[in-house]
Design an enzyme around this catalytic site. Structure first.
Site, PDB file in Angstrom:
ATOM      1  N   SER A 178       0.799  -1.222   0.000  1.00 16.50           N
ATOM      2  CA  SER A 178       0.000   0.000   0.000  1.00 16.50           C
ATOM      3  C   SER A 178       0.833   1.274   0.000  1.00 16.50           C
ATOM      4  O   SER A 178       0.276   2.383  -0.038  1.00 16.50           O
ATOM      5  CB  SER A 178      -0.928   0.013   1.216  1.00 16.50           C
ATOM      6  N   LYS A 179       2.169   1.163   0.019  1.00 17.19           N
ATOM      7  CA  LYS A 179       3.012   2.365   0.019  1.00 17.19           C
ATOM      8  C   LYS A 179       2.916   3.075  -1.331  1.00 17.19           C
ATOM      9  O   LYS A 179       2.442   2.525  -2.324  1.00 17.19           O
ATOM     10  CB  LYS A 179       4.473   1.998   0.307  1.00 17.19           C
ATOM     11  N   ASN A 180       3.411   4.308  -1.377  1.00 19.41           N
ATOM     12  CA  ASN A 180       3.428   5.036  -2.644  1.00 19.41           C
ATOM     13  C   ASN A 180       4.156   4.255  -3.729  1.00 19.41           C
ATOM     14  O   ASN A 180       3.816   4.349  -4.909  1.00 19.41           O
ATOM     15  CB  ASN A 180       4.096   6.398  -2.464  1.00 19.41           C
TER      16      ASN A 180
END
Length: 359
Positions: A178-180
């Site tokens: 879910s990180k950038n």
């Protein structure tokens, strides 16, 4: 339902590139520390603006091994913001003693609190660039400049924030999905300009080896997989565009929600990476319930300060020791934030929020 985050949408925008990367890697038939890892390490180091990048199995491992590579050991003290729940585990696993300090209203470490906790045993300060907000690194540097204290950046939520990870002795990144910039599973990285630190990390990620079967220190295994590296190489090409879209969404939230109810913005820096868009309200529970009823997803990052966590009772802090962190934990709420959000969805979130506060 407007989700807080949706990786399926991201996949649809780059599916052909991902398929090609997967097939190429599968055909090549080498899945551990091969060309994709080497190339991604070079590409990400160039993106961040450092000389070395060492791929690891997770962001937690990046903190643990990064501290060990700096020589931090049991009995040494490491200063950490009191709201950095995930980071605390990586620090604890290094053997260091955690010393907590409070944060500012943007969720990042409050440099004015450092002098009171620095001792002769302090070996590192870890500013966490929470939500994509860049911590006040210049002030922290001025405080520790003439000491032997390391600056360790936790940039796990700051991919795309200018300078994040490049200022400290090391920078630690997570590529949690879910990180950038996310893999399709756990992955992490430590970046640095120090050759000795990088070389020790290369050893520590695989049995302490300088060459195959030639180990010079006891270490486990924490490798960035080839498949994850292949995926991350594809996604890195899109990161700037994705962060630009996040900033555009944030700009609309900031404009549309300013002056609404008792809302305050935790993420408002236009140069931030907006990994999350976080607001504060004393009506969090009622607001979250209302938004869910009308099809808007929310989340809380994070609901529990470190000193409230049972696993960290040994730190011997008490309720009230870190008032800003505690207040944030009671009031923060994350709104939908990902590049594929449509304009209609952004407007719907704003409209639903306004309706709640008018009722």
């Amino acid at each position: 339902m407007i989700p807080i985050f949706d990786l399926k949408r991201q996949y649809k925008t780059i599916d052909k590139e991902l398929h090609a990367a997967f097939i190429h890697t599968a055909i090549h038939g080498s899945f551990i520390l091969d060309k994709n890892v080497t190339q991604f390490e070079k590409e990400f180091a160039g993106y961040v603006g450092v000389t070395y990048a060492v791929g690891l199995a997770s962001g937690t491992d990046a903190l643990t091994l990064g501290l060990k590579a700096l020589g931090v050991k049991q009995g040494d003290e490491v200063i950490l913001p009191a709201n950095a729940y995930p980071s605390a585990f990586g620090v604890a696993l290094s053997g260091a003693t955690i010393k907590l300090v409070d944060v500012k209203d943007d969720g990042t470490i409050d440099p004015t609190k450092l002098h009171a906790v620095i001792t002769g045993r302090t070996r590192a300060v870890i500013p966490v660039h929470l939500y994509g907000n860049l911590a006040d690194l210049p002030t922290i540097q001025s405080i520790i400049r003439h000491t032997s204290i390391f600056l360790v950046e936790d940039a796990a939520q700051a991919h795309g924030t200018k300078k994040a990870g490049s200022v400290g002795d090391i920078g630690c990144f997570s590529f949690y999905p879910s990180k950038n910039l996310g893999a399709m599973g756990d992955a992490g990285m430590v970046v640095t300009n120090n050759k000795d630190i990088a070389e020790r990390l290369y050893r520590m990620r695989m049995y302490g080896e300088i060459q195959r079967y030639q180990s010079i220190e006891i270490a486990g295994v924490s490798r960035l997989d080839e498949l994850h590296a292949a995926i991350l190489r594809v996604k890195l090409k899109h990161l700037n565009a994705w962060v630009a879209r996040r900033r555009s969404i944030a700009k609309q939230y900031l404009k549309g929600l300013r002056g609404v109810g008792d809302l305050r913005f935790v993420t408002s820096d236009p140069n931030g990476a907006f990994h999350l868009f976080v607001i504060r309200t004393k009506f969090r529970s009622a607001l979250a319930t209302y938004l869910k009823k009308y099809g808007v997803g929310t989340a809380i990052h994070f609901p529990t300060p470190i000193h409230f966590v049972k696993a960290f009772r040994n730190l011997r802090y008490k309720r009230g020791d870190f008032p800003v962190s505690e207040a944030l934990s009671r009031e923060i709420l994350s709104l939908p934030m990902f590049p594929e959000l449509t304009e209609n969805e952004v407007h719907s979130v704003i409209k639903t929020m306004k309706t709640f506060f008018r009722s």
